[in-house]
Design an enzyme around this catalytic site. Structure first.
Site, PDB file in Angstrom:
ATOM      1  N   ASP A  49      41.731  12.266 -23.829  1.00 46.62           N
ATOM      2  CA  ASP A  49      41.984  10.970 -23.208  1.00 46.62           C
ATOM      3  C   ASP A  49      42.131  11.227 -21.710  1.00 46.62           C
ATOM      4  O   ASP A  49      42.833  12.177 -21.301  1.00 46.62           O
ATOM      5  CB  ASP A  49      43.283  10.357 -23.726  1.00 46.62           C
ATOM      6  CG  ASP A  49      43.164   9.792 -25.135  1.00 46.62           C
ATOM      7  OD1 ASP A  49      42.129  10.018 -25.784  1.00 46.62           O
ATOM      8  OD2 ASP A  49      44.124   9.143 -25.592  1.00 46.62           O
ATOM      9  N   HIS A  71      40.016  18.392 -27.583  1.00 50.59           N
ATOM     10  CA  HIS A  71      39.187  18.593 -28.764  1.00 50.59           C
ATOM     11  C   HIS A  71      37.795  19.069 -28.383  1.00 50.59           C
ATOM     12  O   HIS A  71      37.345  18.862 -27.254  1.00 50.59           O
ATOM     13  CB  HIS A  71      39.088  17.273 -29.542  1.00 50.59           C
ATOM     14  CG  HIS A  71      40.410  16.740 -30.007  1.00 50.59           C
ATOM     15  ND1 HIS A  71      40.752  16.679 -31.339  1.00 50.59           N
ATOM     16  CD2 HIS A  71      41.475  16.251 -29.311  1.00 50.59           C
ATOM     17  CE1 HIS A  71      41.987  16.168 -31.450  1.00 50.59           C
ATOM     18  NE2 HIS A  71      42.431  15.898 -30.230  1.00 50.59           N
ATOM     19  N   SER A 124      47.403  16.868 -17.065  1.00 50.00           N
ATOM     20  CA  SER A 124      46.701  17.791 -16.186  1.00 50.00           C
ATOM     21  C   SER A 124      45.252  17.356 -16.055  1.00 50.00           C
ATOM     22  O   SER A 124      44.971  16.162 -16.025  1.00 50.00           O
ATOM     23  CB  SER A 124      46.803  19.234 -16.694  1.00 50.00           C
ATOM     24  OG  SER A 124      46.481  20.133 -15.646  1.00 50.00           O
TER      25      SER A 124
END
Length: 293
Positions: free
Chosen positions: A97, A153, A255
């Site tokens: 995200d 992911h 981050s």
């Protein structure tokens, strides 16, 4: 005074001062210690304070509604089904995200962290042969705010055989700092993961970059987390297979992940600076797809 400096508001300058003119290493180590304290009461208080500054913290999406520590909240998993994958062949999904930062075509080996602030692939990626594979390719900067889901992911089916760890600083990676600190990503602590694909003509690399309050990257296929206390080898060999969408690891706070793709790839239409993207949504494509740019 530079044009960039003059364009910053007083609030932006204060944010930069508070986050980048303090002992970054010690604050990051303290935050790492504090976030691990297992006390549900302390966790609730800390999260309540955090929510005062992060109105987009969506804890209702978390698989577990209660947390024993602040780190459990930072590294929370999501309820199943909230991040569907784009399974079109040739599509590279977003690994996290994020808010899309600087992105576009790599100019030779020159990449931009912000307008007017270039860096070279050779300065970021320690393996010269690997860096060369992305000349004139595509890059996308994915910024994970502290309030976002922090796990990342696999964007495609791939194999990872090594991780290059680069120790460094912990500058804030928000847009303000990127307009002020030259070659910031090349200065910060980071890990370089080349994703081995079935088609040798295509290349993809992910570069998770640590930052202040973070400086801790946990990869499920490595024995140790990569953080300010890590003292192991800089080149870590491994043997990890992933299918698209499989979890690879997580940051302990927000981050950035830099995505580099060889020149055959194109960005999906709408993937521009400021765009919000979710894990599993289409980011790049290596093949023409109906209805896609």
């Amino acid at each position: 005074m530079s044009k960039t400096t003059a364009s910053l508001s007083a609030g932006e300058k204060l944010n930069f001062l508070l986050t980048n003119r303090i002992p970054r290493r010690w604050l990051t180590l303290f935050m790492g210690w504090f976030s691990r304290i297992e006390s549900p009461i302390l966790a609730r208080i800390s999260i309540a304070v955090w929510q005062c500054f992060a109105d987009d913290l969506r804890l209702q999406d978390a698989r577990t509604p209660r947390f024993r520590s602040l780190m459990e909240c930072f590294t929370r998993q999501l309820k199943p089904g909230l991040r569907p994958l784009d399974m079109h062949p040739g599509v590279v999904c977003s690994p996290c995200d994020a808010i899309v930062g600087a992105c576009g075509r790599i100019e030779g080996n020159r990449v931009f962290q912000a307008k007017g602030f270039p860096y070279s692939l050779d300065e970021l990626i320690p393996d010269a042969a690997q860096a060369a594979r992305y000349r004139n390719g595509q890059f996308v900067t994915l910024r994970l705010k502290s309030s976002m889901y922090h796990r990342f992911h696999a964007p495609v089916d791939c194999h990872v055989s090594q991780v290059d760890y680069v120790s460094g600083d912990t500058w804030n990676v928000n847009p303000i700092a990127l307009k002020r600190v030259e070659k910031l990503f090349c200065k910060n602590e980071r890990a370089v993961l080349e994703l081995r694909l079935d088609d040798p003509g295509y290349s993809l690399t992910l570069v998770p970059v640590a930052a202040i309050l973070v400086a801790s990257m946990k990869f499920h296929f490595l024995a140790e987390p990569l953080d300010l206390k890590y003292r192991g080898a800089n080149r870590i060999t491994c043997d990890a297979e992933f299918v698209k969408g499989q979890e690879m690891g997580y940051f302990q706070h927000g981050s950035t992940i830099l995505v580099f793709a060889s020149e055959q790839y194109q960005r999906i239409a709408g993937i521009d600076e400021g765009h919000c993207i979710k894990v599993g949504e289409a980011l790049l494509t290596g093949h023409p797809l109906p209805g896609r740019a």
